[in-house]
Motif scaffolding. Structure first.
Motif, PDB file in Angstrom:
ATOM      1  N   ASP A  39      31.966  44.898  44.615  1.00 40.18           N
ATOM      2  CA  ASP A  39      31.717  46.070  45.453  1.00 40.18           C
ATOM      3  C   ASP A  39      32.293  45.868  46.850  1.00 40.18           C
ATOM      4  OD1 ASP A  39      30.626  48.555  46.139  1.00 40.18           O
ATOM      5  OD2 ASP A  39      28.741  47.659  46.802  1.00 40.18           O
ATOM      6  N   ALA A  40      32.097  44.676  47.410  1.00 42.45           N
ATOM      7  CA  ALA A  40      32.590  44.373  48.752  1.00 42.45           C
ATOM      8  C   ALA A  40      34.113  44.382  48.794  1.00 42.45           C
ATOM      9  CB  ALA A  40      32.056  43.024  49.220  1.00 42.45           C
ATOM     10  N   LEU A  41      34.750  43.813  47.777  1.00 44.86           N
ATOM     11  CA  LEU A  41      36.219  43.767  47.752  1.00 44.86           C
ATOM     12  C   LEU A  41      36.806  45.161  47.587  1.00 44.86           C
ATOM     13  CD1 LEU A  41      36.788  40.583  45.554  1.00 44.86           C
ATOM     14  CD2 LEU A  41      37.066  40.798  48.024  1.00 44.86           C
ATOM     15  N   ARG A  42      36.161  45.994  46.750  1.00 49.13           N
ATOM     16  CA  ARG A  42      36.664  47.364  46.571  1.00 49.13           C
ATOM     17  C   ARG A  42      36.608  48.167  47.858  1.00 49.13           C
ATOM     18  NH1 ARG A  42      34.093  47.119  41.329  1.00 49.13           N
ATOM     19  NH2 ARG A  42      32.178  47.922  42.253  1.00 49.13           N
ATOM     20  N   GLY A  43      35.563  47.928  48.658  1.00 49.56           N
ATOM     21  CA  GLY A  43      35.394  48.713  49.873  1.00 49.56           C
ATOM     22  C   GLY A  43      35.987  48.063  51.112  1.00 49.56           C
ATOM     23  N   ALA A  44      36.691  46.947  50.933  1.00 51.40           N
ATOM     24  CA  ALA A  44      37.205  46.208  52.089  1.00 51.40           C
ATOM     25  C   ALA A  44      38.456  46.866  52.646  1.00 51.40           C
ATOM     26  CB  ALA A  44      37.503  44.766  51.693  1.00 51.40           C
ATOM     27  N   VAL A  97      42.317  42.846  53.582  1.00 54.79           N
ATOM     28  CA  VAL A  97      41.437  41.940  52.845  1.00 54.79           C
ATOM     29  C   VAL A  97      41.692  42.076  51.350  1.00 54.79           C
ATOM     30  CG1 VAL A  97      39.039  41.342  52.348  1.00 54.79           C
ATOM     31  CG2 VAL A  97      39.710  42.000  54.670  1.00 54.79           C
ATOM     32  N   ARG A  98      41.869  43.301  50.875  1.00 55.78           N
ATOM     33  CA  ARG A  98      42.136  43.499  49.447  1.00 55.78           C
ATOM     34  C   ARG A  98      43.449  42.838  49.040  1.00 55.78           C
ATOM     35  NH1 ARG A  98      40.530  48.770  50.514  1.00 55.78           N
ATOM     36  NH2 ARG A  98      42.657  49.549  50.206  1.00 55.78           N
ATOM     37  N   GLU A  99      44.452  42.947  49.896  1.00 55.08           N
ATOM     38  CA  GLU A  99      45.734  42.301  49.602  1.00 55.08           C
ATOM     39  C   GLU A  99      45.584  40.785  49.558  1.00 55.08           C
ATOM     40  OE1 GLU A  99      48.396  43.723  52.574  1.00 55.08           O
ATOM     41  OE2 GLU A  99      48.367  45.791  51.843  1.00 55.08           O
ATOM     42  N   ALA A 100      44.793  40.254  50.489  1.00 56.22           N
ATOM     43  CA  ALA A 100      44.558  38.803  50.491  1.00 56.22           C
ATOM     44  C   ALA A 100      43.795  38.388  49.241  1.00 56.22           C
ATOM     45  CB  ALA A 100      43.802  38.392  51.749  1.00 56.22           C
ATOM     46  N   ALA A 101      42.839  39.224  48.813  1.00 55.09           N
ATOM     47  CA  ALA A 101      42.063  38.913  47.610  1.00 55.09           C
ATOM     48  C   ALA A 101      42.949  38.933  46.370  1.00 55.09           C
ATOM     49  CB  ALA A 101      40.920  39.910  47.457  1.00 55.09           C
ATOM     50  N   ALA A 102      43.883  39.878  46.328  1.00 54.33           N
ATOM     51  CA  ALA A 102      44.769  39.977  45.166  1.00 54.33           C
ATOM     52  C   ALA A 102      45.630  38.730  45.013  1.00 54.33           C
ATOM     53  CB  ALA A 102      45.659  41.213  45.295  1.00 54.33           C
TER      54      ALA A 102
END
Length: 945
Positions: A102-107, A111-116
């Protein structure tokens, strides 16, 4: 009526403001929570400054936890902090890592690019398929999250409603609470105290976390009457009588006060009880609105728009009118492409009010439309569709396993197994046999840390070779060696193919390695190796190689051990734990034989593998970093060692953290860094543990000796020796330090006993069958012999020469310390020229290492010996220099030039943190508090020449 309409208008304006994130309260400020907010802000600010922290915010439902955290989020964003906010849902363990996803989807997009970029995290993002499991999946996920937090720091990570957290999320919270130390990370979790009953799974987690020094606990109690009155008046106009009644009925709960105010604003009487109050708000809706809200309650706290429309069964126009009315009344709020209940209590009240048949039909409707196996399992079970629940549970277990959530996988598998006898065609629905599913359940139980549960489940299964092999493995893990041997032998006897036989043989040899039957290991390991190669089972082959290499190393055949470890770490098996274990053992045997360059190369390869897989904090990922630190330390690469040590936690709360922290003391004691005393105070509660006590107390003894306390040093030595097994290699270094202390005390009492311990270790070892002693062990044994002679007033020059030569395999610091004693012995025997030559070599090394205690001891010895030389005149501290080391004098000159710590670090080619430590030491020694005062004092005392 006009007054009522006005009140309602003001009230709903405030509700819209709250939904948009504007603070509801006096002049836009929180009411009655300033102290709690200040505590959270301190944790956040500390994290921004580089000291990570965790805050746990507890309180009853509706007390204002979310509102308080929302204010913290706002302040974090104003400070430029990346914010991640995730919410747990009332689905039990159905959806692992839901708040993280949930946190990553709403980031933010960055941040999402870093997570990917971290594959394990990328699987939690929408539209990403989960990859097949390659082992240690949960540890890889946790490591990937740490990597992400390091990439995008500073970060505030909020996890709401922990009382609904799944097991893997609870594990993640514990992991972050223990592992984040110097990162710019603040983790905040909220939970309902009124939901945490005696057997609630979060209860023990909270008790554990609140003992940690990194965790701050914030408990929200009811608002006082004055604060609650102030809050109610911000919601709209209300007369004195109504205000008094609301405040009296709300009992300090802001949410309850809001609902009471809404009832007053709508002209309703005030019902009894919170559930009646909440439902009174729902019952004023038209039938279509109530129908939509009931469907939303079955979905949970949040539901997608399209899904809600399908389940409600209303035409589009009627559905949209109903939702618009619900949202306008503040019962649901728009959340992305769906809707969220304004408060969990409201969702619970609506759900509880459903009729049994109505609830079953709505769950079934959701089950027909959903695709997530975990959600399907939840709705099928609630809708009494047992066949659907079994199929979905089995699939949800496999998905959780791939995502690195073994506890949830185990829970799903167990749920499927509990339904097995109640459903026709269970095997076809589950996609595998009952035995296979039960085996999966046992393995995931062990992967989640419950070896005992795994053992119970495995013992209930037919004892095939695969089952017996895993049973032996888990029994060995809980130190039931006899049981492990029996199970492993059964696995060997019942193997139906070569692959199963290879794994059974590898596990069998492992169970025998340190048992009374260890002489059987070589033959059995050789057979395991041949079988694994014939079957092409790489994991079993590497496992057998590691056991065989460990055995021949213990027998003294180090050359063959090198060859076997080389083979074990030559390629990747696909089993990450096995691959890391092979590289650690390969690097370790090189290190222990003094082959530092080769050890460093292999350790670096293993560390890169661990980092790439997100396993930095796994058992062998951590061990490899320990070993690499020691290689830096021994090789004289002390700046690199200090940089590594700075990441080791000071504020420790567990044994593993205490062991990790103890490693840092090697460099901190050697350089006499300010962190020593603080680190020792945190590690002290763990001194009863053999490893933590050996390292930290042994180094505490050296620290005491450098600071003129040989009696204290000797006490540390005696306590450490009491925990070590006779013959343990650790006796060698510890006894040598103890003899140094006796020499400083000028007494021979106990010296013979210490030397006897050393000789026993050299001759017999811990098992009574000493193999080959490595070069460092030989060097420490010689050092102990030389110190024993020093205790008795004899300066054995040739013995000290042997000590220097023994440490000269690459142990830079110990060579310098041995040269110091050799110089003393040479001077005592009248060879002044040779003494000064050794002294100068030792002093040169101490200066390069910035080993302040050794450097100061050498300077003192040089003054007493009246050694001349330009080096002393140029670099050494003079009278009035307040004991500054050569490096500190150099830093002081740059401080006086006005350079910042970063500029000093660049000028001297050192780390900025190291420069900061030197500046702190200088200020303390000059007894000043600012850099300007230090520069003035230096000029006044002639220290800048």
């Amino acid at each position: 009526m006009a007054m009522r309409a006005n009140v309602r208008s003001v009230f709903w304006t405030n509700r819209v403001s709250v939904r948009r994130g504007i603070v509801a309260g006096v002049n836009g400020l929180l009411v009655g929570r300033s102290a709690e907010l200040a505590r959270l802000v301190r944790v956040l600010q500390s994290a921004i400054e580089g000291t990570a922290g965790v805050a746990l915010v507890g309180g009853d439902a509706g007390i204002g936890k979310t509102r308080l955290v929302a204010e913290l989020v706002g302040q974090a964003r104003e400070r430029g902090v990346h914010v991640l906010v995730g919410q747990c849902a009332e689905l039990g363990d159905a959806l692992p890592y839901l708040p993280l996803a949930d946190a990553l989807r709403g980031a933010q997009s960055a941040v999402r690019e870093a997570a990917a970029a971290h594959p394990m995290l990328g699987q939690l993002l929408p539209g990403t398929e989960s990859a097949p499991s390659t082992g240690l999946t949960q540890q890889r996920l946790f490591g990937s999250l740490l990597g992400l937090l390091a990439d995008v720091q500073p970060v505030l990570f909020v996890i709401e409603d922990l009382h609904w957290a799944d097991r893997s999320t609870r594990d993640l919270l514990v992991f972050l609470s223990r592992m984040v130390q110097t990162e710019q990370v603040c983790v905040v979790g909220t939970y309902r105290t009124d939901d945490i009953h005696r057997r609630h799974p979060l209860r023990s987690v909270l008790a554990e976390l609140k003992r940690l020094p990194t965790v701050t606990s914030v408990e929200l109690g009811p608002l006082g009457r004055g604060d609650l009155s102030d809050y109610v008046t911000t919601l709209g106009e209300v007369d004195a009588r109504e205000l008094g009644e609301i405040v009296a009925r709300a009992d300090g709960n802001p949410f309850y006060a809001e609902e009471l105010f809404a009832a007053v604003a709508e002209g309703d009487s005030l019902p009894d009880g919170l559930a009646s109050l909440l439902m009174s708000r729902v019952e004023v809706l038209p039938d279509a609105g109530q129908q939509v809200l009931r469907a939303a309650a079955v979905a949970g706290r949040r539901v997608e728009d399209e899904l809600l429309r399908e389940v409600s069964g209303l035409p589009l126009a009627e559905f949209e009118d109903a939702v618009r009315e619900i949202v306008s009344r503040g019962l649901l709020r728009v959340d992305g492409f769906g809707y969220t209940f304004r408060h969990a209590l409201l969702q619970e009240a609506v759900y509880t009010d459903l009729l049994p048949g109505e609830r079953t039909r709505l769950h079934a409707a959701f089950a027909r439309l959903l695709t997530s196996p975990a959600e399907l399992a939840h709705h099928h079970l609630a809708g009494h569709d047992l066949a659907g629940a079994l199929a979905s549970s089995a699939e949800a277990g496999r998905l959780a396993e791939r995502l690195g959530a073994p506890a949830e996988a185990h829970s799903h598998y167990d749920q499927a197994l509990s339904l097995w006898d109640r459903v026709d065609g269970a095997e076809e629905l589950a996609g595998e046999s009952r035995i296979a599913l039960a085996f999966r359940s046992a393995v995931t139980a062990a992967d989640s840390g419950d070896n005992h549960r795994a053992i119970v489940q495995l013992r209930a299964l037919p004892q095939t070779s695969e089952v017996s092999e895993r049973l032996a493995y888990y029994l060995y893990e809980i130190d039931d060696q006899p049981g492990a041997i029996v199970a492993a032998e059964r696995a060997v006897e019942s193997a139906e193919d070569q692959a199963a036989l290879a794994r059974a043989l590898a596990t069998h040899t492992r169970t025998l390695l340190w048992s009374p039957r260890h002489r059987e290991v070589e033959a059995r390991a050789t057979r395991a190796l041949e079988t694994a190669r014939a079957a092409g089972t790489k994991d079993a082959e590497v496992g057998a190689l590691i056991v065989l290499a460990s055995f021949v190393e213990h027998q003294g055949d180090v050359a063959r051990a090198h060859e076997l470890f080389e083979l074990a770490s030559a390629e990747r098996t696909g089993d990450l734990a096995m691959d890391l274990r092979a590289r650690f053992q390969h690097a370790r045997v090189h290190y222990e034989q003094g082959l530092l360059a080769q050890a460093a190369e292999i350790a670096d390869d293993g560390i890169h593998m661990a980092f790439d897989a997100g396993l930095k904090w796994s058992t062998y990922g951590t061990d490899l970093r320990f070993l690499r630190f020691l290689i830096h330390y021994v090789a004289g690469e002390w700046d690199q060692a200090e940089n590594v040590a700075s990441s080791f936690p000071v504020r420790v709360g567990t044994l593993s953290e205490a062991v990790l922290s103890s490693f840092a003391l090697f460099i901190e004691v050697g350089r006499d860094l300010p962190a020593v005393e603080s680190r020792l105070s945190w590690v002290r509660p763990f001194w009863s543990n053999e490893l933590a006590g050996y390292m930290s107390r042994g180094l505490a003894a050296e620290h005491a000796l450098w600071h003129g306390d040989p009696a204290g040093a000797l006490e540390h030595v005696r306590e450490v020796l009491a925990t070590l097994v006779p013959g343990d290699n650790g006796v060698l270094r510890t006894a040598a330090v103890g003899l140094w202390a006796l020499a400083e005390l000028g007494t021979t009492e106990g010296a013979d006993d210490l030397l006897e311990r050393v000789r026993f270790s050299v001759e017999r070892g811990p098992t009574g069958e000493r193999g080959q002693l490595g070069p460092e062990g030989i060097a420490w044994a010689l050092r102990a012999e030389a110190e024993w002679h020093r205790v008795h007033g004899r300066y054995e020059v040739e013995l000290w020469r042997k000590v220097v030569s023994a440490f000269d395999f690459g142990f830079v610091y110990e060579v310098a310390r041995a040269r110091w004693r050799l110089a003393e012995a040479l001077l005592a025997t009248g060879d002044r020229a040779s003494a000064q030559a050794e002294w100068e070599l030792a002093r040169e090394t101490a200066g390069k290492l910035r080993a302040a205690p050794l450097e100061n001891a050498l300077l003192e010895f040089g003054r007493r010996a009246r050694f001349g030389g330009g080096a002393q005149a140029e670099d050494g501290p003079r009278q009035g220099e307040a004991g500054l080391t050569a490096r500190e004098a150099e830093v002081l000159r740059l401080v006086a030039e006005g350079l910042t710590n970063r500029e000093i670090a660049e000028r001297l080619f050192i780390a900025q943190k190291t420069a900061s430590v030197h500046v702190s030491n200088i200020l303390a020694k000059l007894e000043v508090s600012t850099r300007t005062q230090a520069a003035a004092a230096a000029r006044r005392r002639g220290l800048l020449a």
